[in-house]
Design an enzyme around this catalytic site. Structure first.
Site, short mmCIF file in Angstrom:
data_model
loop_
_atom_site.label_atom_id
_atom_site.label_comp_id
_atom_site.label_asym_id
_atom_site.label_seq_id
_atom_site.Cartn_x
_atom_site.Cartn_y
_atom_site.Cartn_z
N ASP A 125 0.85 -1.19 0.00
CA ASP A 125 0.00 0.00 0.00
C ASP A 125 0.89 1.24 0.00
OD1 ASP A 125 -3.01 0.90 0.74
OD2 ASP A 125 -1.57 2.20 1.75
N ILE A 126 0.47 2.28 -0.75
CA ILE A 126 1.24 3.53 -0.79
C ILE A 126 1.00 4.29 0.50
CG2 ILE A 126 1.60 5.69 -2.03
CD1 ILE A 126 0.57 4.36 -4.53
N GLU A 130 -5.10 2.35 -3.76
CA GLU A 130 -3.64 2.41 -3.83
C GLU A 130 -3.01 1.12 -3.32
OE1 GLU A 130 -4.72 4.58 0.07
OE2 GLU A 130 -5.59 4.24 -1.90
#
Length: 401
Positions: free
Chosen positions: A263-264, A306
């Site tokens: 995940d960003i 994301e």
């Protein structure tokens, strides 16, 4: 009226330009079957006329003329059949097709004119010319203006040739009138053939276009069903399907795959500060890094938003941790240029290994990887966590967007 005729002519001319080679090729293909029939028929005629004993000079000339004619026709028909067979078996140059087309026409034209001329020595019948006109009308495909010119040439040849051997004025006039009728039949047949064939070709062309559009739509629908539109990666649906297939295969080999969820970090700040379009560009750039950093046998998926998922085939959790750390480092070191603005991001990653012996292996592996990712987020982000044992790679203190 003139405008309508002009429009009709231009339309027919466009059809001829579009389908010219197709029409010629279809005609040449027919020569194969005509040649197979005409050659043995001419051989039979040669045998029959060779049995005939002439009693007059005219009959002798008639017999000799027909023997020579049928021998030449037998050879010409065989040659045309061979050329047509060659054209059917492999692609040939357009010039070769056109040469064969006109060679066939000249053969049929001479056949009708020569035979009826020789026949006038003993009979006033013009049946051979009528047969030749019928063959031309049925066999050849040509546009209306070509058909008109061809039929005119055909009749002129017949008009003068029949007068060479037929001296009776009444019979000559009758034959020329009958020849004109036969030529008219040939023209009518050519026009009908042209119209039916062009209508058929138009329909086939439209069907092909519709099939191409349908296939393109199916491909786009398939991509939409299995591919993330933004990043071009596999979507969640395809990922789940391929993971299930992989687990079935691994039950036989005993080498389970591993799952990476990533995940960003603070991606909402990117969208808030730079806008969602910039965020989309960052997602696409990240997808490219992920795709280029794993093996071609591995599967990268956009899980949603994301968040991304990676299936590492034949990889233990330890091996997956090495891959994940390499991905984390590459993303951390990368600078994303979006509209001339440098943007840097980091990612957090969670790892789990599949247990292919369990029926709910995918759901359980995802839950463990998700818990590991959650731990990475809670522990400060920009790191790798492995489930069930927590093995955290040391993070570097860098600005996080």
């Amino acid at each position: 009226m003139l405008e309508k005729l002009r429009h009709l002519f231009l339309h027919q001319r466009a059809l001829h330009k579009q389908y010219r080679l197709t029409l010629i090729r279809r005609t040449v293909n027919r020569f194969f079957f005509i040649g197979l029939i005409a050659s043995p028929v001419s051989a039979a005629h040669i045998w029959l006329f060779s049995q005939y004993q002439a009693t007059t000079v005219a009959e002798a000339q008639w017999r000799t003329g027909l023997l020579v004619y049928h021998f030449a026709l037998m050879i010409a028909a065989a040659v045309l059949a061979l050329i047509a067979w060659h054209c059917r078996q492999r692609p040939v140059a357009p010039g070769m097709l056109r040469f064969t087309y006109w060679l066939g026409f000249i053969t049929v034209l001479l056949a009708g004119v020569v035979v009826v001329t020789v026949d006038q020595l003993v009979t006033p019948a013009v049946t051979p010319f009528l047969i030749a006109c019928t063959v031309i009308g049925v066999l050849f495909l040509m546009p209306p203006w070509h058909a008109t010119v061809i039929c005119s040439v055909l009749y002129v040849c017949f008009y003068y040739a029949v007068g060479i051997t037929q001296t009776d004025p009444e019979i000559l006039l009758s034959n020329r009138v009958n020849g004109l009728t036969a030529t008219g039949v040939a023209l009518a047949l050519l026009l009908i053939q042209w119209r039916n064939t062009t209508v058929q070709l138009n329909q086939e062309s439209r069907i092909q276009e519709q099939q191409a559009l349908l296939e393109d739509s199916n491909r786009r629908l398939q991509r939409l069903a299995t591919e993330d539109e933004l990043t071009g990666l596999a979507n969640r649906r395809l990922f789940n399907l391929l993971v299930k297939e992989e687990l079935v295969l691994q039950q036989r080999h005993g080498r389970p795959p591993s799952l990476i969820l990533l995940d960003i970090d603070h991606f909402k700040k990117v969208n808030d500060e730079y806008g969602h379009l910039t965020g989309d560009e960052v997602l696409k750039s990240l997808a490219a890094i992920l795709r280029n950093s794993v093996r071609s046998s591995d599967l990268v998926c956009r899980w949603g938003g994301e968040e991304f998922a990676i299936l590492l085939r034949h990889s233990s959790a330890q091996k997956a941790a090495e891959v994940a750390e390499n991905l984390r480092r590459k993303v951390e070191e990368a600078t994303f240029q979006v509209n001339g603005k440098p943007i840097r991001i980091t990612i957090s990653l969670g790892i789990s290994e599949f247990d292919h012996s369990r029926e709910e292996a995918l759901d359980e592996a995802y839950q463990r990887a998700d818990h590991a990712l959650y731990s990475a987020k809670n522990n400060g982000r920009n790191q790798v966590q492995t489930s069930p044992a927590t093995q955290t790679t040391k993070k570097n203190e860098v600005p996080v967007v």
